[in-house]
Design an enzyme around this catalytic site. Structure first.
Site, PDB file in Angstrom:
ATOM      1  N   GLY A 128       0.851  -1.183   0.000  1.00  0.00           N
ATOM      2  CA  GLY A 128       0.000   0.000   0.000  1.00  0.00           C
ATOM      3  C   GLY A 128       0.886   1.233   0.000  1.00  0.00           C
ATOM      4  N   ARG A 188      -1.021  11.415  11.276  1.00  0.00           N
ATOM      5  CA  ARG A 188       0.002  10.399  11.538  1.00  0.00           C
ATOM      6  C   ARG A 188       1.022  10.802  12.606  1.00  0.00           C
ATOM      7  NH1 ARG A 188       3.264   8.684   8.023  1.00  0.00           N
ATOM      8  NH2 ARG A 188       3.397   6.581   8.857  1.00  0.00           N
ATOM      9  N   CYS A 234      -8.477  22.361  17.686  1.00  0.00           N
ATOM     10  CA  CYS A 234      -8.416  22.711  19.101  1.00  0.00           C
ATOM     11  C   CYS A 234      -7.891  21.529  19.883  1.00  0.00           C
ATOM     12  CB  CYS A 234      -9.793  23.090  19.594  1.00  0.00           C
ATOM     13  SG  CYS A 234     -10.326  24.591  18.815  1.00  0.00           S
ATOM     14  N   GLU A 235      -6.607  21.312  19.763  1.00  0.00           N
ATOM     15  CA  GLU A 235      -5.985  20.107  20.310  1.00  0.00           C
ATOM     16  C   GLU A 235      -4.488  20.382  20.343  1.00  0.00           C
ATOM     17  OE1 GLU A 235      -7.016  16.395  21.604  1.00  0.00           O
ATOM     18  OE2 GLU A 235      -8.415  17.347  20.234  1.00  0.00           O
TER      19      GLU A 235
END
Ligand SMILES: *Cc1c(COP(=O)(O)O)cnc(C)c1O
Length: 431
Positions: free
Chosen positions: A292, A330, A360-361
């Site tokens: 992949g 990721r 918001c993190e």
């Protein structure tokens, strides 16, 4: 440069697949996913050619659709002669919509509902890969109801540990995937599968991890799987026709990753397989792999606009872009490394920035500690390289940001493969 499809003009402007990023950003807006079609085809051909050389008629390459799944990508994989590894009804539906031949689809998954199985049977997928005991029963029941005899593989956990991110390690005994060899559960599964009237056991599958750089992991897998084949012959008088070794070859995200010689590695795997089969007096199985990441990763790039630059004297400096963990989770998920480039200039004084998104993190970091021109400012374009795999396919609407479009770049020009999501799209499901 990291990959030959990344170049800079004399004036410092960045190009991807020959296309200037500034012009693409103006045409399609940012954030923007780009895919280099030529590179995608080259990567597919590298596998197909290596398999042809090593295994001839007895080799098949499947594209692991989860890495990047949209119609034009699957159509391209089909044109290049790859089959498809799909893990959900959504991926199968995408393949059917792309005109992908259903008999070339392998349907994986370790948590399938009856509805999933029915949809796969109705679509006429070539092979189901069974992951656990309940699934075998479910497959038997549904195949019987459909009046079909369904070809299957069993996913075996070979007990091989790879040195990659814990989150993408799948071959160790205690993995959530597959029937463990070591505990005897694999033997039980083979015995059961052989006894079920509506299932036709065609072979074995395994997949030990992703972004794997260990030199000999596939050779060790071949050792385990061929020894197991010999044991199955002795115990049940049965031999797999198909041996699927999974995906997992690593790609270069940064200059620190050395380029992987995939055809060279496949040649070594083939050599080991021939040797082991000879020693154990086994017929050579048809060999499959399911790459992949190594098909799509370096064919992708993400382009952002800088929203603001926040310098906290004596502490950190941040470059805040108009995307983030919504289009590339990721780093937030497992600390994945990326190469980040200023898309408009290079040289001159540099500074270290945290490249962060607008969610918001606090964990919304695309990449920490990146070197960019010290005068980086709002409106500048930033490119993140090698985002073709597991970016679009893992994107979310967190904070209700619409997802970026995917633009395919080829000699014929640039064209949309997936249009930009709109706020209306995001609202469409609310009742
Ligand atoms: C994820 C996965 C692949 C593809 O792995 P890559 O690292 O992207 O090559 C192949 N097979 C299975 C079963 C997978 O889960």
């Amino acid at each position: 440069m990291l990959c030959e499809n990344i170049q800079r003009d004399a004036g410092g402007g960045l190009r991807f697949a020959g296309f200037p990023l500034r012009a693409l950003a103006e045409k399609y807006g940012t954030p923007l996913y780009l895919m280099d079609e030529e590179r995608l085809r080259q990567n597919c051909r590298m596998y197909v050619r290596a398999f042809q050389e090593q295994f001839g008629e007895k080799g098949r390459v499947l594209y692991a659709g989860k890495a990047a799944c949209f119609k034009q990508m699957l159509r391209l994989a089909d044109e290049e002669g790859l089959g498809l590894d799909a893990v959900s009804v959504g991926e199968i539906r995408t393949a059917l919509a792309a005109g992908f031949p259903p008999e070339k689809i392998f349907f994986h998954g370790n948590g399938r509902t009856a509805a999933d199985v029915r949809a796969g049977l109705e679509a006429g997928v070539g092979i189901f890969v069974a992951d656990n005991a309940e699934e075998l029963e479910l497959l038997q029941r549904e195949a019987a109801l459909a009046g079909k005899r369904q070809k299957i593989l069993l996913r075996i956990t070979p007990g091989i540990d790879t040195h990659t991110y814990a989150a993408v390690r799948t071959g160790q005994v205690d993995s959530k995937f597959g029937f463990p060899l070591e505990t005897g559960q694999a033997d039980e599964a083979v015995k059961t599968a052989l006894s079920l009237p509506n299932l036709e056991l065609r072979g074995l599958h395994c997949h030990v991890g992703s972004q794997v750089f260990d030199e000999d992991v596939f050779e060790r897998t071949v050792d385990v799987m061929t020894a197991y084949m010999a044991r199955l012959r002795a115990r049940f008088g049965w031999l797999p026709e198909l041996l699927d070794l999974g995906g997992g070859y690593g790609v270069r995200y940064t200059e620190a990753d050395k380029p992987a010689d995939i055809p060279g590695r496949i040649a070594l795997v083939a050599q080991r397989l021939r040797q082991r089969c000879k020693e154990l007096e086994l017929p050579l199985p048809t060999v499959l792999m399911e790459p992949g990441r190594s098909i799509v990763a370096d064919a992708g790039m993400t382009v952002y606009s800088v929203c603001s630059v926040k310098r906290i004297p004596g502490y950190k400096s941040y470059v805040i872009v108009d995307g983030g963990m919504g289009d590339n989770p990721r780093y937030a998920l497992y600390g994945a490394a990326y190469t980040v480039l200023h898309a408009e200039r290079t040289g001159g004084e540099e500074a270290v920035f945290e490249l962060v998104g607008r969610c918001c993190e606090t964990g919304d970091v695309v990449q920490p500690q990146v070197r960019l021109p010290a005068d980086t400012k709002a409106g500048d374009l930033i490119a993140v390289c090698t985002t073709g795999a597991y970016n679009y396919s893992m994107a979310s609407n967190y904070n209700r940001y619409p997802r970026p479009p995917v633009v395919l770049l080829s000699k014929a020009g640039d064209r949309l493969a997936v249009r930009r999501e709109t706020p209306e799209d995001v609202l469409a499901l609310d009742v």
